[in-house]
Scaffold this active site. Structure first.
Site, short mmCIF file in Angstrom:
data_model
loop_
_atom_site.label_atom_id
_atom_site.label_comp_id
_atom_site.label_asym_id
_atom_site.label_seq_id
_atom_site.Cartn_x
_atom_site.Cartn_y
_atom_site.Cartn_z
N CYS A 74 -44.76 65.66 -0.90
CA CYS A 74 -44.75 66.93 -0.17
C CYS A 74 -44.32 68.06 -1.09
CB CYS A 74 -43.79 66.86 1.01
SG CYS A 74 -44.45 65.99 2.42
N ASP A 125 -27.67 58.27 16.39
CA ASP A 125 -26.41 58.10 15.66
C ASP A 125 -25.21 58.51 16.50
OD1 ASP A 125 -24.73 57.66 13.30
OD2 ASP A 125 -24.55 59.84 13.27
#
Length: 161
Positions: A74, A125
């Site tokens: 990218c 998380d």
């Protein structure tokens, strides 16, 4: 032909030097399924770790800016807008929608997908201590505007006008 492969089949970063600078935008989404009690804890603000939506939103924004560090081919981009929206869906899910914009020579699909993905991982998380059975699903591109390939919208996408 895959644009990230050279004539010998080796991976390389696409040369965008000669591409026109155009306005580009992408919208992606992710869905996090969880126990109803987990969602209730999030929306009521009762999570002991703090505001889950606020932390996930910031994580998604940071992730969009770091996409080129995470995905090897990218391009580093000067994003001009990153928006991450989180909303309860039904009694057991959070839908995350991320949009990225820029004026540049390459698209922002990966940045939007990364933002949605990392926001979803952040929810996991923060909530895994109370709900290890959460499922992250439906990470996908909803819409892409600008560039040579034009406008794409997912068949069943519900994108804001």
């Amino acid at each position: 032909m895959l644009t990230h492969l050279d004539s010998q089949g080796r991976a390389n970063m696409v040369d965008v030097t000669d591409k026109a600078v155009t306005s580009r935008e992408a919208v992606a989404e992710a869905l996090v399924r969880m126990l109803p009690a987990t969602l209730q804890m999030i929306v009521s603000g009762g999570h002991p770790k703090g505001d889950v939506f606020a932390v996930a939103r910031i994580a998604g924004i940071q992730a969009a800016k770091k996409t080129s560090d995470l995905i090897p081919l990218c391009h580093p981009l000067m994003l001009t807008s990153i928006k991450v929206h989180l909303a309860a869906e039904g009694d057991n899910a959070v839908r995350i929608t991320a949009s990225c914009k820029l004026s540049g020579q390459t698209g922002v699909e990966m940045e939007a997908l990364t933002a949605a993905s990392i926001a979803a991982l952040t929810i996991y998380d923060m909530c895994k201590a109370v709900d290890r059975g959460m499922v992250i699903e439906s990470v996908r591109l909803l819409e892409k505007l600008g560039g040579k390939s034009g406008h794409f919208i997912a068949d069943d996408a519900q994108v804001a006008p």
